[in-house]
Design a protein around this motif. Structure first.
Motif, PDB file in Angstrom:
ATOM      1  N   SER A  90      20.908  12.199  15.300  1.00  0.00           N
ATOM      2  CA  SER A  90      20.396  12.032  13.940  1.00  0.00           C
ATOM      3  C   SER A  90      18.899  11.734  13.923  1.00  0.00           C
ATOM      4  O   SER A  90      18.285  11.668  12.852  1.00  0.00           O
ATOM      5  CB  SER A  90      21.147  10.903  13.216  1.00  0.00           C
ATOM      6  OG  SER A  90      20.779   9.628  13.713  1.00  0.00           O
ATOM      7  N   MET A  91      18.293  11.557  15.114  1.00  0.00           N
ATOM      8  CA  MET A  91      16.841  11.396  15.196  1.00  0.00           C
ATOM      9  C   MET A  91      16.114  12.734  15.132  1.00  0.00           C
ATOM     10  O   MET A  91      14.884  12.773  15.053  1.00  0.00           O
ATOM     11  CB  MET A  91      16.475  10.663  16.493  1.00  0.00           C
ATOM     12  CG  MET A  91      16.914   9.206  16.529  1.00  0.00           C
ATOM     13  SD  MET A  91      16.691   8.451  18.167  1.00  0.00           S
ATOM     14  CE  MET A  91      14.903   8.525  18.343  1.00  0.00           C
ATOM     15  N   SER A 109      17.487   5.732   6.496  1.00  0.00           N
ATOM     16  CA  SER A 109      18.589   6.502   7.064  1.00  0.00           C
ATOM     17  C   SER A 109      18.786   6.205   8.545  1.00  0.00           C
ATOM     18  O   SER A 109      19.912   6.102   9.029  1.00  0.00           O
ATOM     19  CB  SER A 109      18.335   8.004   6.869  1.00  0.00           C
ATOM     20  OG  SER A 109      18.426   8.358   5.518  1.00  0.00           O
ATOM     21  N   PHE A 110      17.682   6.044   9.265  1.00  0.00           N
ATOM     22  CA  PHE A 110      17.799   5.742  10.689  1.00  0.00           C
ATOM     23  C   PHE A 110      18.428   4.368  10.889  1.00  0.00           C
ATOM     24  O   PHE A 110      19.237   4.170  11.800  1.00  0.00           O
ATOM     25  CB  PHE A 110      16.426   5.789  11.349  1.00  0.00           C
ATOM     26  CG  PHE A 110      16.479   5.559  12.843  1.00  0.00           C
ATOM     27  CD1 PHE A 110      16.932   6.555  13.687  1.00  0.00           C
ATOM     28  CD2 PHE A 110      16.091   4.351  13.388  1.00  0.00           C
ATOM     29  CE1 PHE A 110      16.986   6.349  15.060  1.00  0.00           C
ATOM     30  CE2 PHE A 110      16.145   4.136  14.753  1.00  0.00           C
ATOM     31  CZ  PHE A 110      16.590   5.139  15.591  1.00  0.00           C
ATOM     32  N   GLY A 111      18.072   3.422  10.013  1.00  0.00           N
ATOM     33  CA  GLY A 111      18.702   2.106  10.086  1.00  0.00           C
ATOM     34  C   GLY A 111      20.197   2.190   9.844  1.00  0.00           C
ATOM     35  O   GLY A 111      20.993   1.523  10.518  1.00  0.00           O
ATOM     36  N   SER A 147      18.474  16.396  21.412  1.00  0.00           N
ATOM     37  CA  SER A 147      17.846  16.180  20.117  1.00  0.00           C
ATOM     38  C   SER A 147      16.405  16.680  20.099  1.00  0.00           C
ATOM     39  O   SER A 147      15.965  17.329  19.132  1.00  0.00           O
ATOM     40  CB  SER A 147      17.892  14.689  19.757  1.00  0.00           C
ATOM     41  OG  SER A 147      17.315  14.456  18.492  1.00  0.00           O
ATOM     42  N   ILE A 148      15.660  16.405  21.155  1.00  0.00           N
ATOM     43  CA  ILE A 148      14.258  16.836  21.220  1.00  0.00           C
ATOM     44  C   ILE A 148      14.152  18.356  21.289  1.00  0.00           C
ATOM     45  O   ILE A 148      13.333  18.972  20.600  1.00  0.00           O
ATOM     46  CB  ILE A 148      13.560  16.194  22.433  1.00  0.00           C
ATOM     47  CG1 ILE A 148      13.466  14.676  22.242  1.00  0.00           C
ATOM     48  CG2 ILE A 148      12.171  16.792  22.638  1.00  0.00           C
ATOM     49  CD1 ILE A 148      12.928  13.935  23.457  1.00  0.00           C
ATOM     50  N   LEU A 160      20.299  15.657   8.086  1.00  0.00           N
ATOM     51  CA  LEU A 160      21.063  15.414   9.304  1.00  0.00           C
ATOM     52  C   LEU A 160      21.310  13.934   9.557  1.00  0.00           C
ATOM     53  O   LEU A 160      22.120  13.578  10.407  1.00  0.00           O
ATOM     54  CB  LEU A 160      20.338  16.029  10.512  1.00  0.00           C
ATOM     55  CG  LEU A 160      20.268  17.560  10.547  1.00  0.00           C
ATOM     56  CD1 LEU A 160      19.562  18.015  11.808  1.00  0.00           C
ATOM     57  CD2 LEU A 160      21.655  18.173  10.477  1.00  0.00           C
ATOM     58  N   TYR A 161      20.611  13.058   8.805  1.00  0.00           N
ATOM     59  CA  TYR A 161      20.884  11.627   8.938  1.00  0.00           C
ATOM     60  C   TYR A 161      22.321  11.293   8.540  1.00  0.00           C
ATOM     61  O   TYR A 161      22.872  10.268   8.950  1.00  0.00           O
ATOM     62  CB  TYR A 161      19.929  10.818   8.069  1.00  0.00           C
ATOM     63  CG  TYR A 161      18.499  10.813   8.543  1.00  0.00           C
ATOM     64  CD1 TYR A 161      18.146  10.234   9.757  1.00  0.00           C
ATOM     65  CD2 TYR A 161      17.491  11.381   7.772  1.00  0.00           C
ATOM     66  CE1 TYR A 161      16.831  10.224  10.192  1.00  0.00           C
ATOM     67  CE2 TYR A 161      16.165  11.372   8.196  1.00  0.00           C
ATOM     68  CZ  TYR A 161      15.846  10.792   9.406  1.00  0.00           C
ATOM     69  OH  TYR A 161      14.549  10.784   9.829  1.00  0.00           O
ATOM     70  N   LEU A 162      22.917  12.140   7.720  1.00  0.00           N
ATOM     71  CA  LEU A 162      24.289  11.884   7.262  1.00  0.00           C
ATOM     72  C   LEU A 162      25.335  12.316   8.287  1.00  0.00           C
ATOM     73  O   LEU A 162      26.508  11.993   8.134  1.00  0.00           O
ATOM     74  CB  LEU A 162      24.551  12.617   5.937  1.00  0.00           C
ATOM     75  CG  LEU A 162      23.843  12.060   4.705  1.00  0.00           C
ATOM     76  CD1 LEU A 162      24.158  12.917   3.488  1.00  0.00           C
ATOM     77  CD2 LEU A 162      24.271  10.623   4.454  1.00  0.00           C
ATOM     78  N   THR A 163      24.894  13.050   9.312  1.00  0.00           N
ATOM     79  CA  THR A 163      25.845  13.572  10.282  1.00  0.00           C
ATOM     80  C   THR A 163      26.714  12.481  10.927  1.00  0.00           C
ATOM     81  O   THR A 163      27.936  12.651  11.022  1.00  0.00           O
ATOM     82  CB  THR A 163      25.105  14.358  11.390  1.00  0.00           C
ATOM     83  OG1 THR A 163      24.427  15.471  10.784  1.00  0.00           O
ATOM     84  CG2 THR A 163      26.068  14.876  12.427  1.00  0.00           C
TER      85      THR A 163
END
Length: 304
Positions: A102-103, A131-133, A159-160, A246-249
């Protein structure tokens, strides 16, 4: 413009739900397949599906001068991403894996700002932090912790590499369209995986029906559709805009894993999911995003 707004909402929704379903799907597939064979089998299925679409739509071939970029991006976006993620999920629990993946929007936003001069803005950075939190709480809710291990490094690599793929495909999306360029890079990424072809037939023969069906599902749905949807979103709003949902994934992945694998999420994970949703709502609030009418008036339509 109502139907165009629905197209954008539908694209974001398909990315969130289908990509989230890949996490339990990969875990089910790894019960019978090695990480490398799982990635190859999945990409072969996806390549075949897009091959049928290419024939039906009489898809044009790419220019020879663009082949190096296509192979490099295909290697990063498909070969490296899927292989590294599969290896990582052999030892990393769903929470930390989902958190790291999600990053991708953060990595994409930084790369897009540095190399493409995309403007993300304070509101979107604030929404990203929220979202990251939330994603971090989801991970903590699994009890898996954040200890550094080889598996986590592989997921981070995935992810990268995916972020680089999303950011640098923009130039070619404008030239070829989202369906065509996704097909080119998927086929290119699959070609690198053919070194793992020996032994795949034996694993398929000995694999459980559930694992094989999971891989078939991964190849057709979480592989083909989300990549096309993300390419479509990137072609009209930029890489950072396309990947913001994608933070919701992780939140959706836990729900699907609950239904599919019987993994019950902790209350902390549920709370994290709600916070991640709030962050995405901040990112996509009306005043911080490009108007849909402007997007479609200034971008060429897909020609397939």
């Amino acid at each position: 413009m109502a139907h165009k707004k629905l197209m954008i909402i539908g694209a974001h929704s398909s990315v969130i739900f289908l990509w989230a379903s890949a996490f339990p799907g990969i875990r089910a597939g790894l019960e019978s397949y090695s990480p490398e064979h799982l990635a190859l089998f999945r990409l072969l299925v996806g390549s075949a599906a897009l091959g049928v679409l290419a024939l039906l739509t009489r898809m044009r071939l790419p220019d020879i001068k663009d082949l190096p970029a296509i192979f490099i991006l295909g290697f990063l976006g498909f070969t490296v991403y899927h292989t590294a993620l599969n290896i990582g999920e052999k030892t990393v629990s769903a929470g930390p894996a989902s958190l790291i993946v999600s990053m991708t929007p953060i990595f994409s936003a930084v790369l897009a700002a540095l190399f493409l001069r995309e403007r993300f803005g304070r509101v979107r950075w604030t929404g990203s932090a929220v979202s990251f939190g939330g994603a971090a709480l989801i991970s903590l809710g699994t009890g898996g912790g954040f200890e550094i291990q080889t598996g986590i490094l592989f997921v981070l690599l995935a992810s990268i590499s995916e972020s680089i793929y999303f950011v640098f495909q923009t130039k070619y999306l404008n030239k070829y369209g989202f369906l065509s360029f996704t097909s080119y890079t998927l086929w290119a990424g699959t070609s690198f995986m053919l070194i793992y072809l020996p032994g795949l037939g034996i694993e398929i023969f000995h694999a459980s029906a559930e694992s094989t069906l999971s891989v078939l599902y991964l190849g057709i749905f979480p592989t083909v559709i989300p990549y096309i949807a993300l390419a479509f979103l990137a072609s009209i709003g930029g890489a950072s805009e396309a990947t913001s949902s994608l933070y919701l994934t992780p939140a959706i992945a836990f729900v699907i894993a609950w239904i599919w694998l019987g993994e019950v999420p902790a209350m902390l994970s549920i709370t994290g999911g709600m916070i991640a949703l709030a962050g995405v709502m901040i990112i996509h609030r009306k005043n911080s995003s490009v108007k849909v009418t402007e997007i479609f008036e200034n971008k060429p339509s897909e020609n397939i």
